[in-house]
Motif scaffolding. Structure first.
Motif, PDB file in Angstrom:
ATOM      1  N   ILE A  61       0.859  -0.994   0.510  1.00 54.01           N
ATOM      2  CA  ILE A  61       0.155  -0.178   0.234  1.00 54.01           C
ATOM      3  C   ILE A  61       0.694   1.268  -0.097  1.00 54.01           C
ATOM      4  O   ILE A  61       0.600   2.091  -0.539  1.00 54.01           O
ATOM      5  N   LEU A  62       1.758   1.073   0.741  1.00 59.59           N
ATOM      6  CA  LEU A  62       2.790   2.376   0.640  1.00 59.59           C
ATOM      7  C   LEU A  62       3.596   2.990  -0.821  1.00 59.59           C
ATOM      8  O   LEU A  62       3.536   3.413  -1.506  1.00 59.59           O
ATOM      9  N   ARG A  63       3.689   1.906  -1.400  1.00 62.53           N
ATOM     10  CA  ARG A  63       4.126   1.867  -2.657  1.00 62.53           C
ATOM     11  C   ARG A  63       3.097   2.738  -4.073  1.00 62.53           C
ATOM     12  O   ARG A  63       2.557   2.829  -4.763  1.00 62.53           O
ATOM     13  N   MET A  64       1.472   2.287  -3.883  1.00 64.04           N
ATOM     14  CA  MET A  64       0.891   2.133  -4.201  1.00 64.04           C
ATOM     15  C   MET A  64       0.154   3.923  -4.128  1.00 64.04           C
ATOM     16  O   MET A  64       0.605   4.182  -4.877  1.00 64.04           O
ATOM     17  N   PHE A  65       0.657   4.354  -2.494  1.00 65.77           N
ATOM     18  CA  PHE A  65       0.595   5.892  -2.376  1.00 65.77           C
ATOM     19  C   PHE A  65       1.738   5.801  -3.457  1.00 65.77           C
ATOM     20  O   PHE A  65       1.307   7.447  -4.153  1.00 65.77           O
ATOM     21  N   PHE A  66       3.108   6.070  -3.242  1.00 65.30           N
ATOM     22  CA  PHE A  66       3.781   6.294  -4.733  1.00 65.30           C
ATOM     23  C   PHE A  66       3.754   6.625  -5.720  1.00 65.30           C
ATOM     24  O   PHE A  66       3.880   7.888  -6.518  1.00 65.30           O
ATOM     25  N   HIS A  67       3.147   5.687  -6.228  1.00 65.45           N
ATOM     26  CA  HIS A  67       2.303   5.367  -7.776  1.00 65.45           C
ATOM     27  C   HIS A  67       1.550   6.521  -8.135  1.00 65.45           C
ATOM     28  O   HIS A  67       1.024   6.689  -9.148  1.00 65.45           O
ATOM     29  N   ASP A  68       1.433   7.117  -6.835  1.00 62.24           N
ATOM     30  CA  ASP A  68      -0.493   6.963  -7.178  1.00 62.24           C
ATOM     31  C   ASP A  68       0.237   8.770  -7.863  1.00 62.24           C
ATOM     32  O   ASP A  68      -0.260   9.187  -8.442  1.00 62.24           O
ATOM     33  N   CYS A  69       0.987   9.149  -6.454  1.00 65.01           N
ATOM     34  CA  CYS A  69       1.112  11.064  -6.110  1.00 65.01           C
ATOM     35  C   CYS A  69       2.115  10.923  -7.184  1.00 65.01           C
ATOM     36  O   CYS A  69       1.984  12.117  -7.354  1.00 65.01           O
ATOM     37  N   PHE A  70       2.890  10.038  -7.599  1.00 64.74           N
ATOM     38  CA  PHE A  70       3.814  10.461  -8.964  1.00 64.74           C
ATOM     39  C   PHE A  70       3.275  11.219 -10.256  1.00 64.74           C
ATOM     40  O   PHE A  70       3.491  11.300 -11.157  1.00 64.74           O
ATOM     41  N   VAL A  71       1.787  10.434 -10.359  1.00 67.20           N
ATOM     42  CA  VAL A  71       1.825  10.551 -11.631  1.00 67.20           C
ATOM     43  C   VAL A  71      -0.417  11.092 -11.651  1.00 67.20           C
ATOM     44  O   VAL A  71      -0.735  10.843 -11.080  1.00 67.20           O
ATOM     45  N   ASN A  72      -0.362  12.790 -11.273  1.00 66.70           N
ATOM     46  CA  ASN A  72      -0.511  13.458 -11.705  1.00 66.70           C
ATOM     47  C   ASN A  72      -1.307  13.908 -10.657  1.00 66.70           C
ATOM     48  O   ASN A  72      -2.161  14.092 -10.423  1.00 66.70           O
ATOM     49  N   GLY A  73      -0.163  13.845  -9.065  1.00 63.90           N
ATOM     50  CA  GLY A  73      -0.355  13.989  -8.057  1.00 63.90           C
ATOM     51  C   GLY A  73      -1.513  13.048  -6.630  1.00 63.90           C
ATOM     52  O   GLY A  73      -1.857  11.749  -7.554  1.00 63.90           O
ATOM     53  N   CYS A  74      -1.924  12.724  -5.818  1.00 64.58           N
ATOM     54  CA  CYS A  74      -2.377  12.305  -5.305  1.00 64.58           C
ATOM     55  C   CYS A  74      -4.426  12.027  -4.933  1.00 64.58           C
ATOM     56  O   CYS A  74      -4.486  12.931  -4.732  1.00 64.58           O
ATOM     57  N   ASP A  75      -4.747  11.255  -6.280  1.00 60.51           N
ATOM     58  CA  ASP A  75      -5.848  12.018  -6.544  1.00 60.51           C
ATOM     59  C   ASP A  75      -6.610   9.997  -7.474  1.00 60.51           C
ATOM     60  O   ASP A  75      -7.338  10.627  -8.287  1.00 60.51           O
ATOM     61  N   ALA A  76      -5.684   9.166  -6.455  1.00 62.62           N
ATOM     62  CA  ALA A  76      -6.645   8.056  -6.403  1.00 62.62           C
ATOM     63  C   ALA A  76      -5.815   7.535  -8.196  1.00 62.62           C
ATOM     64  O   ALA A  76      -7.541   7.011  -8.704  1.00 62.62           O
ATOM     65  N   SER A  77      -5.886   7.807  -9.291  1.00 65.96           N
ATOM     66  CA  SER A  77      -6.164   7.196 -10.770  1.00 65.96           C
ATOM     67  C   SER A  77      -5.303   6.256 -10.668  1.00 65.96           C
ATOM     68  O   SER A  77      -6.026   5.231 -11.822  1.00 65.96           O
ATOM     69  N   ILE A  78      -4.584   5.974  -9.815  1.00 65.37           N
ATOM     70  CA  ILE A  78      -4.065   4.414 -10.315  1.00 65.37           C
ATOM     71  C   ILE A  78      -5.156   3.250  -9.746  1.00 65.37           C
ATOM     72  O   ILE A  78      -4.805   2.111 -10.074  1.00 65.37           O
ATOM     73  N   LEU A  79      -6.008   3.648  -9.335  1.00 68.44           N
ATOM     74  CA  LEU A  79      -7.729   3.157  -8.720  1.00 68.44           C
ATOM     75  C   LEU A  79      -8.150   2.396  -9.915  1.00 68.44           C
ATOM     76  O   LEU A  79      -9.230   1.327  -9.702  1.00 68.44           O
ATOM     77  N   LEU A  80      -8.260   3.473 -10.787  1.00 68.16           N
ATOM     78  CA  LEU A  80      -9.341   2.891 -12.159  1.00 68.16           C
ATOM     79  C   LEU A  80      -8.964   2.184 -12.696  1.00 68.16           C
ATOM     80  O   LEU A  80      -7.551   2.131 -13.708  1.00 68.16           O
ATOM     81  N   ASP A  81     -10.290   1.425 -13.287  1.00 64.18           N
ATOM     82  CA  ASP A  81     -10.268   0.447 -14.087  1.00 64.18           C
ATOM     83  C   ASP A  81     -10.370   0.376 -15.110  1.00 64.18           C
ATOM     84  O   ASP A  81     -11.315   1.622 -15.571  1.00 64.18           O
ATOM     85  N   ASP A  82      -9.446  -0.134 -16.228  1.00 63.91           N
ATOM     86  CA  ASP A  82      -9.394  -0.010 -17.589  1.00 63.91           C
ATOM     87  C   ASP A  82     -11.139   0.558 -18.337  1.00 63.91           C
ATOM     88  O   ASP A  82     -11.688  -0.986 -17.447  1.00 63.91           O
ATOM     89  N   THR A  83     -11.875   0.974 -18.893  1.00 63.77           N
ATOM     90  CA  THR A  83     -12.916   0.771 -19.463  1.00 63.77           C
ATOM     91  C   THR A  83     -12.656   1.194 -21.527  1.00 63.77           C
ATOM     92  O   THR A  83     -11.702   1.215 -21.133  1.00 63.77           O
ATOM     93  N   ALA A  84     -14.008   1.161 -21.705  1.00 60.93           N
ATOM     94  CA  ALA A  84     -13.830   1.247 -23.344  1.00 60.93           C
ATOM     95  C   ALA A  84     -13.401   2.902 -23.583  1.00 60.93           C
ATOM     96  O   ALA A  84     -12.798   3.305 -24.431  1.00 60.93           O
ATOM     97  N   ASP A  85     -13.726   3.722 -22.379  1.00 55.89           N
ATOM     98  CA  ASP A  85     -13.341   5.511 -22.484  1.00 55.89           C
ATOM     99  C   ASP A  85     -12.137   5.731 -21.720  1.00 55.89           C
ATOM    100  O   ASP A  85     -11.446   6.525 -21.560  1.00 55.89           O
ATOM    101  N   LEU A  86     -11.753   4.894 -21.044  1.00 52.86           N
ATOM    102  CA  LEU A  86     -10.374   5.347 -20.120  1.00 52.86           C
ATOM    103  C   LEU A  86      -9.369   3.528 -19.855  1.00 52.86           C
ATOM    104  O   LEU A  86      -9.376   2.735 -20.038  1.00 52.86           O
ATOM    105  N   THR A  87      -8.265   4.328 -20.205  1.00 58.22           N
ATOM    106  CA  THR A  87      -6.772   3.629 -20.665  1.00 58.22           C
ATOM    107  C   THR A  87      -5.712   4.417 -19.162  1.00 58.22           C
ATOM    108  O   THR A  87      -5.937   5.208 -19.515  1.00 58.22           O
ATOM    109  N   GLY A  88      -6.436   2.760 -18.371  1.00 56.20           N
ATOM    110  CA  GLY A  88      -5.789   3.534 -17.079  1.00 56.20           C
ATOM    111  C   GLY A  88      -4.534   2.883 -16.086  1.00 56.20           C
ATOM    112  O   GLY A  88      -3.717   2.698 -17.710  1.00 56.20           O
ATOM    113  N   GLU A  89      -3.678   3.521 -15.191  1.00 53.64           N
ATOM    114  CA  GLU A  89      -2.509   3.173 -15.130  1.00 53.64           C
ATOM    115  C   GLU A  89      -2.238   1.963 -14.522  1.00 53.64           C
ATOM    116  O   GLU A  89      -0.812   1.327 -14.328  1.00 53.64           O
ATOM    117  N   LYS A  90      -3.414   1.246 -14.234  1.00 45.68           N
ATOM    118  CA  LYS A  90      -2.737  -0.025 -13.073  1.00 45.68           C
ATOM    119  C   LYS A  90      -2.425  -0.963 -14.446  1.00 45.68           C
ATOM    120  O   LYS A  90      -1.600  -2.454 -13.852  1.00 45.68           O
TER     121      LYS A  90
END
Ligand code: HEM
Length: 322
Positions: A61-90
């Motif tokens: 979870i510590l690493r997840m936080f680092f990887h969230d914050c370093f990509v356009n800020g700490c905004d939980a973007s790392i948690l979004l699943d891919d969808t037809a409209d979104l290519t996420g970070e996972k």
């Protein structure tokens, strides 16, 4: 009348940080004090259980936080699943088959929603869970600034380009952290996160077969489970990043660097005759100094904000936008 004006002014001063939290992107340690008073105990208890079941989860979870914050800020973007409209970070290179613990955050979010619905961002939950994971493994604690908002978008390409690779040179590491407004000292303190957790053979193979500045018996030990040829079955084999005490958040990481037992090339770069050698020596001899610097640097990293044009919300389900 004068009294009423004074009262209003005082109220404005007291409340200003809270309003700034919602509108202006500024964070506050008391953001949820009234809106979700049980938040911190819910997160803590869930992390106590998760770390008891598997100590590595504190690291993940510590690493997840680092990887969230370093990509356009700490905004939980790392948690979004891919969808037809979104290519996420996972599925970005540094995250795929590597970042873990999503289900722990989802479970905490469900509990938080049950207690105070549509109030607490997923980004804040990750920030609190990362702090608690560190502390539960014996590391420091700190007061987490809160009031982050969740992005309605994510960027796989930013995840691929903004996160440092384990082959990075010292100059690159300083630049990558500098790009986020973090100093070389912050970078060296934050790298101490590698005192906990595990890594796959693919991430350290080059180091154990090709680096010269590595302790011979340490290289031989790691080579036993990480074959030189890729694709022969050992690519995903795990090894502890800190050879001495992988489940304890202590300062052995720095002592290992001094005996050329850094697992990643990038780790050993911090003690290889360069500008960070002196700091590594100090952290290795003074665990309290490391713990204090680490906590301060975590607060600074946790202050990385998404760009102003990022659409945000408080997500109800961390995996998808509302
Ligand atoms: C300085 C540049 C950094 C590089 C090049 C780097 C690289 C890596 C790599 C390659 C792994 C193993 C991934 C895998 O096996 O798939 C890893 C694991 C880890 N990293 Fe870093 N990292 C860096 C900084 C950080 C920072 C700043 C933190 C947190 C503050 C952090 C926390 C961790 C943790 C806790 C793990 C273990 C995760 C687990 O066991 O699940 N790293 N890192």
């Amino acid at each position: 009348m004068a009294n009423a004006v004074t009262c209003l002014l005082m109220a404005a001063v007291v409340l200003a940080p809270l309003f700034a939290g919602a509108a202006g992107g500024k964070l506050s340690t008391r953001f949820y004090d009234r809106k979700c008073p049980n938040l911190q105990s819910i997160v803590r208890l869930a992390m106590v259980e998760a770390v008891a079941a598997e100590p590595r989860m504190g690291a993940s979870i510590l690493r997840m936080f680092f990887h969230d914050c370093f990509v356009n800020g700490c905004d939980a973007s790392i948690l979004l699943d891919d969808t037809a409209d979104l290519t996420g970070e996972k599925n970005a290179g540094p995250n795929a088959n590597s970042v873990r613990g999503y289900e722990v955050i989802d479970a905490i979010k469900a509990q938080v929603e049950a207690s105070c619905s549509a109030t607490v961002s997923c980004a804040d939950i990750v920030a609190l869970a990362a702090r608690d994971g560190v502390n539960l493994l014996g590391g420091p604690t700190w007061t987490v600034q809160l009031g982050r908002r969740d992005a309605r978008n994510a960027s796989q390409s930013a995840a691929n380009s903004n996160l440092p690779s384990p082959g990075s040179s010292l100059a690159t590491l300083i630049t990558v952290f500098g790009n986020k407004g973090l100093s070389a000292r912050d970078m060296t303190a934050l790298s101490g996160a590698h005192t906990i957790g595990q890594a796959r053979c693919t991430t350290f193979r080059d180091r154990i077969y090709n680096d010269a500045n590595i302790n011979g018996s340490f290289a031989a030990l790691r080579q036993q489970t990480c074959p030189q040829a890729s694709g022969t079955g050992g690519d995903g084999t795990l090894a502890p990043i800190d050879v001495t005490s992988p489940d304890v958040f202590d300062n052995y990481y720095y002592q290992n660097l001094m005996s050329k037992q850094g697992l990643f090339h990038s780790d050993q770069e911090l003690f290889n005759g360069g500008s960070q050698d002196a700091l590594v020596r100090r952290y290795s001899g003074n665990g309290a100094m490391f713990a204090a610097d680490f906590a301060k640097a975590m607060v600074r990293m946790g202050g990385l904000m998404p760009s102003a044009d990022t659409p945000t919300e408080v997500r109800l389900d961390c995996k998808k936008v509302n």
